[in-house]
Design an enzyme around this catalytic site. Structure first.
Site, PDB file in Angstrom:
ATOM      1  N   HIS A  29      -6.139  -4.153  -7.854  1.00  0.00           N
ATOM      2  CA  HIS A  29      -7.239  -3.185  -7.404  1.00  0.00           C
ATOM      3  C   HIS A  29      -8.603  -2.928  -8.224  1.00  0.00           C
ATOM      4  O   HIS A  29      -9.674  -2.666  -7.907  1.00  0.00           O
ATOM      5  CB  HIS A  29      -6.409  -1.651  -7.344  1.00  0.00           C
ATOM      6  CG  HIS A  29      -5.752  -1.515  -6.119  1.00  0.00           C
ATOM      7  ND1 HIS A  29      -4.295  -2.096  -6.046  1.00  0.00           N
ATOM      8  CD2 HIS A  29      -6.075  -1.391  -4.764  1.00  0.00           C
ATOM      9  CE1 HIS A  29      -4.042  -1.889  -4.843  1.00  0.00           C
ATOM     10  NE2 HIS A  29      -4.839  -1.240  -3.803  1.00  0.00           N
ATOM     11  N   ARG A  42      -9.613   4.570   1.282  1.00  0.00           N
ATOM     12  CA  ARG A  42      -8.651   4.504   0.366  1.00  0.00           C
ATOM     13  C   ARG A  42      -8.362   5.776  -0.271  1.00  0.00           C
ATOM     14  O   ARG A  42      -9.329   6.081  -1.435  1.00  0.00           O
ATOM     15  CB  ARG A  42      -8.775   3.386  -0.901  1.00  0.00           C
ATOM     16  CG  ARG A  42      -8.247   1.960  -0.132  1.00  0.00           C
ATOM     17  CD  ARG A  42      -8.503   0.779  -1.524  1.00  0.00           C
ATOM     18  NE  ARG A  42      -7.867  -0.296  -1.166  1.00  0.00           N
ATOM     19  CZ  ARG A  42      -8.690  -1.370  -0.778  1.00  0.00           C
ATOM     20  NH1 ARG A  42      -9.923  -1.144  -0.591  1.00  0.00           N
ATOM     21  NH2 ARG A  42      -7.953  -2.517  -0.422  1.00  0.00           N
ATOM     22  N   ARG A  84      -6.457   6.278   5.283  1.00  0.00           N
ATOM     23  CA  ARG A  84      -5.077   6.033   4.746  1.00  0.00           C
ATOM     24  C   ARG A  84      -4.471   7.123   3.870  1.00  0.00           C
ATOM     25  O   ARG A  84      -5.452   7.518   2.789  1.00  0.00           O
ATOM     26  CB  ARG A  84      -4.996   4.763   4.055  1.00  0.00           C
ATOM     27  CG  ARG A  84      -3.842   4.217   3.519  1.00  0.00           C
ATOM     28  CD  ARG A  84      -3.686   2.834   2.863  1.00  0.00           C
ATOM     29  NE  ARG A  84      -4.495   3.144   1.583  1.00  0.00           N
ATOM     30  CZ  ARG A  84      -4.583   1.796   0.779  1.00  0.00           C
ATOM     31  NH1 ARG A  84      -4.139   0.743   1.348  1.00  0.00           N
ATOM     32  NH2 ARG A  84      -5.075   1.831  -0.456  1.00  0.00           N
ATOM     33  N   GLU A 112       2.051  -4.327   5.389  1.00  0.00           N
ATOM     34  CA  GLU A 112       1.763  -5.145   4.296  1.00  0.00           C
ATOM     35  C   GLU A 112       3.158  -5.532   3.562  1.00  0.00           C
ATOM     36  O   GLU A 112       2.950  -5.987   2.588  1.00  0.00           O
ATOM     37  CB  GLU A 112       0.851  -4.337   3.388  1.00  0.00           C
ATOM     38  CG  GLU A 112       1.165  -2.861   2.884  1.00  0.00           C
ATOM     39  CD  GLU A 112       0.184  -1.907   2.445  1.00  0.00           C
ATOM     40  OE1 GLU A 112      -0.790  -2.591   1.911  1.00  0.00           O
ATOM     41  OE2 GLU A 112       0.337  -0.838   2.575  1.00  0.00           O
ATOM     42  N   ASN A 122      -3.442  -8.024   1.200  1.00  0.00           N
ATOM     43  CA  ASN A 122      -3.328  -8.171  -0.305  1.00  0.00           C
ATOM     44  C   ASN A 122      -1.858  -7.982  -0.505  1.00  0.00           C
ATOM     45  O   ASN A 122      -1.280  -8.934  -1.492  1.00  0.00           O
ATOM     46  CB  ASN A 122      -4.228  -6.968  -1.006  1.00  0.00           C
ATOM     47  CG  ASN A 122      -5.474  -6.863  -0.561  1.00  0.00           C
ATOM     48  OD1 ASN A 122      -6.198  -8.043  -0.143  1.00  0.00           O
ATOM     49  ND2 ASN A 122      -6.323  -5.972  -0.512  1.00  0.00           N
ATOM     50  N   ASP A 123      -1.403  -7.136  -0.154  1.00  0.00           N
ATOM     51  CA  ASP A 123      -0.027  -6.792  -0.385  1.00  0.00           C
ATOM     52  C   ASP A 123       0.938  -7.762   0.513  1.00  0.00           C
ATOM     53  O   ASP A 123       1.981  -8.415  -0.273  1.00  0.00           O
ATOM     54  CB  ASP A 123       0.440  -5.328  -0.052  1.00  0.00           C
ATOM     55  CG  ASP A 123       0.192  -4.666  -1.202  1.00  0.00           C
ATOM     56  OD1 ASP A 123       0.327  -5.158  -2.527  1.00  0.00           O
ATOM     57  OD2 ASP A 123      -0.371  -3.423  -0.948  1.00  0.00           O
ATOM     58  N   ARG A 143       0.001  -9.958  -7.310  1.00  0.00           N
ATOM     59  CA  ARG A 143      -1.443  -9.863  -6.764  1.00  0.00           C
ATOM     60  C   ARG A 143      -2.271  -9.792  -8.396  1.00  0.00           C
ATOM     61  O   ARG A 143      -3.498 -10.103  -8.142  1.00  0.00           O
ATOM     62  CB  ARG A 143      -1.878  -8.947  -5.874  1.00  0.00           C
ATOM     63  CG  ARG A 143      -1.706  -7.585  -6.294  1.00  0.00           C
ATOM     64  CD  ARG A 143      -1.408  -6.569  -4.769  1.00  0.00           C
ATOM     65  NE  ARG A 143      -2.891  -6.151  -4.754  1.00  0.00           N
ATOM     66  CZ  ARG A 143      -3.164  -5.060  -3.788  1.00  0.00           C
ATOM     67  NH1 ARG A 143      -2.177  -4.625  -3.126  1.00  0.00           N
ATOM     68  NH2 ARG A 143      -4.402  -4.699  -3.735  1.00  0.00           N
ATOM     69  N   CYS A 178      -7.395  -5.145   6.817  1.00  0.00           N
ATOM     70  CA  CYS A 178      -8.239  -4.624   5.849  1.00  0.00           C
ATOM     71  C   CYS A 178      -7.913  -5.020   4.639  1.00  0.00           C
ATOM     72  O   CYS A 178      -8.485  -4.602   3.779  1.00  0.00           O
ATOM     73  CB  CYS A 178      -7.984  -2.981   5.853  1.00  0.00           C
ATOM     74  SG  CYS A 178      -6.178  -2.504   5.570  1.00  0.00           S
TER      75      CYS A 178
HETATM   76  C1  PEP Z   1      -3.826  -4.352   1.241  1.00  0.00           C
HETATM   77  O1  PEP Z   1      -2.642  -4.307   0.689  1.00  0.00           O
HETATM   78  O2  PEP Z   1      -4.109  -5.509   1.755  1.00  0.00           O
HETATM   79  C2  PEP Z   1      -4.395  -3.237   1.083  1.00  0.00           C
HETATM   80  C3  PEP Z   1      -5.774  -3.217   1.938  1.00  0.00           C
HETATM   81  O3  PEP Z   1      -4.076  -2.153   0.560  1.00  0.00           O
HETATM   82  P1  PEP Z   1      -4.578  -2.334  -0.874  1.00  0.00           P
HETATM   83  O4  PEP Z   1      -5.210  -3.409  -1.336  1.00  0.00           O
HETATM   84  O5  PEP Z   1      -5.193  -0.986  -1.114  1.00  0.00           O
HETATM   85  O6  PEP Z   1      -3.042  -2.242  -1.555  1.00  0.00           O
HETATM   86 MG    MG Z   2      -1.711  -2.341   0.109  1.00  0.00          MG
END
Ligand code: PEP
Ligand code: MG
Length: 569
Positions: free
Chosen positions: A192, A297, A333, A431, A454-455, A465, A502
């Site tokens: 993040h 977010r 979200r 995710e 990402n997750d 990550r 996303c």
């Molecule tokens: C993700 O996990 O891809 C996502 C968009 O949420 P975050 O990056 O805020 O965990």
């Molecule tokens: Mg996520």
């Protein structure tokens, strides 16, 4: 030149500003006692983090010693690691924190001294050496615990921030106007901190090994956020070269046209929308041609404060964004904390594995008062435009049903107070691999999916990550991840639901043919990537991208996928 992970594009040039105060630079407050369960919990968390960091240092030292000297010498540090993980030692420190209410640094010093003192008193050289080892390990741990961060507001304008570790909330306190670049020792592409740096448009290189050893306050530094290079005290030629590159890069970005929709050569339109964290980012999103918001977010509204924002404050924030987009969709979200975004004031207890613990929707379902307050604020804001609600980190069908039940309660409570809200589109993030594999069941419960790569990549590949040590294994272009996205898109479409993406994969311009060919209806990204992504999509033929993706899904690894993508254009 030091090499790290290219995290947020752009070039930053400026004097190094060390964010961390080394021990001794500041009063450590060793005699200070802790008050209340929150402070104790926070101190236990700090202890865990410091233990982890000290262990990582020692492992690296052991590796280096093995390479440079010998296996036998490396054994010293292995013994230190054993001391650091010794259950009796850790239990002793924790007890001092919990029962005697001592801060972690003081607790470590006292426990270590008690053990070392009893060894030193013995008439045996071996035990005396062991006492010295214990003091050495304790000293390392205390140094980690007494390192304090300077507040973000003290950063002089134009500085390059250098730190061991930066949290997302610290990064969120910076701005592009004041910070020229960021370099840290830890972190990865999609943690993040990286996402926030990209959103702010601050060039960043994370995961730079040896950075703190090399960088001195006031050094001139160049951060190349596209190649991952960090130059300390560069020669005048290199400095001039980078200054020119920076000017060209910034001029080029402004020149890309961003009017009209993203449409493939054969007419498939894909909605390009923005990832934002707060109302202040709406302006930049609109300037870059966002057709709405694909991921708001909201957890950032909850950070850097001592209690959650109330319904009215949240309503104002959501309403402002929704109204600014004048009927274009705004996907908000619900609170997604936990993992690498802790909220200390929630007092949720400690997770050994925060990314596998109480985070996202799981946490909200245990804190229904906070969740319902947010849902009420969202439903009220929905009256001002096209707001859609999205739930994060859904793993099981029951979770989404429970979330919808609480939303229905929130709606009834609003109705009882005389406020009728019409239906709001409700979706969920995909995710977690389990959710992707169950997408055909979950699709019946929601209006849309948004894929959080990402997750999804982190959980599919079992690669943290944010951990620079395994970052080489993290790639959202891995065919295993692509297969899960493919399954998800197909399931959503089978039930007539739209599906977006996303995660940070949506900001990768080279991945445009992949994103198009997977059949996504919407892609959400940091606003600055919208114009180049639009330009890339407009050059692609959808039917060719489909064929490409069928081929990519059969490839053995991410390198082959990336090679095929670069050949495609
Ligand atoms: C993700 O996990 O891809 C996502 C968009 O949420 P975050 O990056 O805020 O965990
Ligand atoms: Mg996520």
């Amino acid at each position: 030149m030091l090499k790290g992970i290219a995290t947020a594009p752009g070039i930053g040039i400026g004097p190094v500003y060390l964010l961390e105060l080394k021990s001794g630079e500041e009063e450590t407050g060793n005699s200070q006692l802790l008050y209340g369960p929150e402070e104790i919990q926070a101190e236990l968390t700090r202890l865990e983090e410091a233990l982890g960091r000290a262990k990582r240092d020692l492992e690296e030292l052991a590796d280096k010693t093995r390479r440079d000297i010998s296996e036998a010498e490396a054994g010293i540090f292995k013994a230190h690691i054993l001391m650091l993980t010794d259950p009796t030692f850790i239990a002793g420190v924790k007890e001092k924190i919990q029962v005697e209410k001592k801060n972690a640094a003081r607790a470590v010093e006292e426990v270590a001294e008690a053990i070392a003192g009893s060894f030193a008193a013995l008439d045996d050289d071996l035990f005396r050496e062991r006492a010295a080892d214990i003091r050495d390990v304790a000293g390392r741990l205390v140094a980690k615990l007494t390192t304090r961060m300077r507040p973000a507001r003290e950063v002089p304008p134009g500085a390059i921030i250098v730190a061991g570790e930066l949290t997302p909330s610290q990064t969120a306190g910076f701005s592009r106007d004041t910070v020229a670049g960021i370099a840290t020792e830890t972190g990865g592409t999609t943690c993040h901190t990286a996402i926030v740096a990209r959103a702010l448009g601050i060039p960043a290189v994370l995961g730079v090994r040896g950075l703190l050893d090399q960088a001195r306050a006031g050094d001139t530094a160049i951060i190349d956020g596209s190649s991952g290079a960090v130059y300390l005290n560069p020669g005048s030629e290199l400095l001039e070269e980078y200054k020119k590159k920076k000017v060209t890069l910034e001029a080029g970005r402004l020149n890309i046209k961003c009017t009209g929709p993203a449409r493939t050569r054969d007419g498939r339109q894909i909605e390009l929308v923005a990832n934002i964290r707060k109302a202040a980012e709406v302006k930049i999103a609109l300037e870059h041609g966002a057709e709405g918001v694909g991921l708001f977010r909201t957890e950032f509204l909850f950070m850097n404060r001592e209690e959650p924002p109330g319904e009215e404050e949240q309503f104002q924030a959501y309403q402002e964004v929704v109204a600014a987009f004048q009927g274009q969709p705004v996907v908000v979200r619900t609170l997604d904390v936990g993992g690498d975004k802790p909220l200390p004031y929630l007092n949720q207890g400690h997770d050994e594995n925060p990314f596998l613990g109480l985070r996202g929707l799981r946490l909200c379902l245990t804190r229904q008062e906070i969740f319902k307050t947010q849902l009420k604020a969202l439903l009220r804001a929905a009256l001002y435009g096209n707001l859609r609600i999205m739930f994060p980190m859904v793993t099981a069908l029951e979770e989404i049903r429970e979330a919808k039940k609480i939303m229905a309660e929130a709606r009834l409570e609003l109705e009882a107070s005389g406020l009728a809200v019409s239906r709001v589109e409700t979706g969920m993030m995909i995710e977690v691999p389990a959710a992707a594999l169950m997408a055909d069941i979950l699709a019946r419960e929601v209006d849309f999916f948004s894929i959080g790569t990402n997750d999804l990549a982190q959980y599919t590949l079992a690669v943290d990550r944010g951990n620079e040590r395994v970052t080489g294994m993290y790639d959202a272009c891995h065919p295993a991840v692509l297969k899960l996205i493919d399954v998800t898109v197909k399931a959503a479409h089978r039930y007539g639901k739209w599906v977006g993406l996303c995660g940070e994969l949506g900001s990768e311009i080279q991945a445009a043919p992949l994103l198009v060919g997977l059949g996504l209806d919407e892609i959400s990204m940091s606003p600055v990537f919208i114009p180049p992504m639009k330009e890339a999509i407009n050059k692609i033929a959808y039917h060719e991208a489909r064929k490409l993706v069928r081929r990519l899904l059969e490839l053995p690894g991410p390198q082959e996928v990336r090679a095929a993508l670069s050949e495609f254009t």
